[in-house]
Design a protein around this motif. Structure first.
Motif, PDB file in Angstrom:
ATOM      1  N   VAL A 250       0.823  -1.210   0.000  1.00 20.05           N
ATOM      2  CA  VAL A 250       0.000   0.000   0.000  1.00 20.05           C
ATOM      3  C   VAL A 250       0.855   1.256   0.000  1.00 20.05           C
ATOM      4  O   VAL A 250       0.628   2.198  -0.779  1.00 20.05           O
TER       5      VAL A 250
ATOM      6  N   MET B   2      -2.199  -7.269  -3.570  1.00 17.47           N
ATOM      7  CA  MET B   2      -3.055  -7.361  -2.379  1.00 17.47           C
ATOM      8  C   MET B   2      -3.906  -8.614  -2.416  1.00 17.47           C
ATOM      9  O   MET B   2      -4.118  -9.269  -1.389  1.00 17.47           O
TER      10      MET B   2
ATOM     11  N   LEU C  46       0.722   3.459  -3.450  1.00 21.96           N
ATOM     12  CA  LEU C  46      -0.006   4.718  -3.272  1.00 21.96           C
ATOM     13  C   LEU C  46       0.916   5.919  -3.402  1.00 21.96           C
ATOM     14  O   LEU C  46       0.525   6.964  -3.959  1.00 21.96           O
TER      15      LEU C  46
END
Length: 405
Positions: free
Chosen positions: A203, A246, A207
């Motif tokens: 993440v 993920m 991101l």
């Protein structure tokens, strides 16, 4: 079909009786006292009078407390038996009082302190020998007393040893069960920590790249729309890659014995080029240096190397900005890998820079430690930038620590 049913019913009945005996030992001892008393009552009480009946009843009644105070019960039974024989003067027949004394001796051997057995055996044997010799040499009676005493003692010791052995096995089984549960809890906690590290790395990295690319697209949308479109395409590709990783990590939480899509491998050394390319697409200038030839590090160690490089480059994006320069050096030697990620600190954090919570550093240190290595991170001494250094040792296919899913 009737045999197993009857056997099962008998086993259940025996189990219920045994459970009742364990819960209510006093009732079992009372039933034993009544049974022993009834066996010889018609012979021992024939013409004995009220005193004889009272002594006879008292001798057997004391057996009800034989487990609570085995030594005291024996001496009480022994004394009352002598009182019955010598003072009251009852002419006894059958196995009274030998049967009661045998039960008391067995109880001491089964439940009482073993050091009390020697004087008890000596007293009973001496009394039996004396009584047989006084009445004339009755060798049959002497043998009966000796063998009966030995049988009572040996039976009590055998049952005592067996119970102790079974209790030891049950205790060992309980300890093994507790150890198994603790190992399972530790394994679950370790797996959760590993998944949490993977999720943080995935993440945080993707991101950061997506936010950096989105900011670049926003700034160039009016002046260079083609560049903005290309940046947004990179954002889309990075998002899809993040979703795929993920799904792979979260797929570990599902116990599907026959998944339709086969499990995809976690990233390793072969994916470092794609990782660096994605960071370069976000605007960060990255130089990669490789020394030596990768050995058999194992899938787990390769994943750890990939995640450490990924987290280090993510930190450069977040804290140094895309205007800085970063360098990644990998050195393979002797079955281990030494990696270093540095930046010159020449840029400034962009909008993607957010305060860290320390999880990234902790995760990198844990990954290095899992493979017998070390991890050092801190400001560079020769420039304003930051450096991350780690050493990991390979361990075959699965490595020496955490393995990839």
């Amino acid at each position: 079909m009737e045999g197993p049913v009857e056997g099962s019913a008998g086993a259940r009945w025996f189990g219920e009786v045994r459970a009742f005996a364990v819960r209510h030992p006093r009732w079992v001892d009372g039933a034993l006292a009544v049974a022993v008393g009834v066996v010889n009552a018609h012979q021992a009480l024939d013409g004995s009078g009220a005193a004889g009946v009272g002594c006879y009843a008292m001798v057997h009644l004391i057996l009800v407390w034989r487990r609570a105070a085995p030594v005291a019960v024996f001496w009480s039974v022994f004394g009352l038996s002598l009182l019955t024989l010598l003072i009251v003067g009852i002419r006894v027949e059958g196995l009274y009082p030998e049967a009661v004394i045998a039960v008391a001796v067995y109880t001491v051997a089964r439940h009482g302190p073993l050091r009390q057995l020697v004087p008890i055996i000596a007293v009973v044997e001496a009394l039996g020998l004396t009584a047989s010799l006084v009445a004339g040499p009755q060798w049959t009676a002497i043998g009966f007393v000796t063998f009966g005493l030995a049988a009572s003692v040996l039976l009590g010791l055998v049952v005592r040893t067996r119970r102790a052995y079974l209790a030891g096995l049950e205790d060992r089984a309980r300890r093994l069960e507790r150890d198994r549960d603790q190992r399972a809890e530790i394994a679950v906690a370790a797996e959760r920590a590993r998944i949490a590290r993977d999720m943080h790395d995935i993440v945080a990295h993707h991101l950061s790249v997506m936010v950096t690319l989105a900011d670049a697209a926003t700034l160039t949308a009016g002046t260079a729309p083609d560049d903005a479109v290309a940046a947004m395409r990179h954002v889309s590709g990075t998002g899809r890659q993040a979703l795929g990783e993920m799904r792979r990590v979260l797929g570990l939480l599902h116990a599907d014995p026959d998944p339709r899509p086969g499990p995809q491998p976690q990233p390793g050394l072969a994916d470092l080029d794609a990782l660096v390319a994605g960071v370069r697409a976000a605007g960060l200038r990255v130089e990669v240096t490789v020394e030596g030839v990768p050995g058999e590090l194992g899938a787990g160690a390769e994943l750890a190397v990939y995640r450490i490089v990924q987290e280090a480059l993510t930190n450069v994006l977040k804290h140094a900005g895309v205007a800085s320069r970063a360098g990644v050096r990998l050195r393979y030697a002797g079955g281990r890998v030494e990696l270093e990620v540095v930046d010159d600190g020449s840029g400034a954090p962009g909008p993607a820079g957010v305060p860290g919570d320390g999880r990234g550093m902790t995760g990198m240190a844990a990954r290095a430690a899992a493979y017998g290595g070390r991890f050092v991170a801190g400001p560079r001494a020769d420039s304003p930038g930051w450096s991350v250094r780690a050493t990991l040792h390979g361990g075959g296919e699965d490595g020496g620590g955490e393995a990839g899913p």
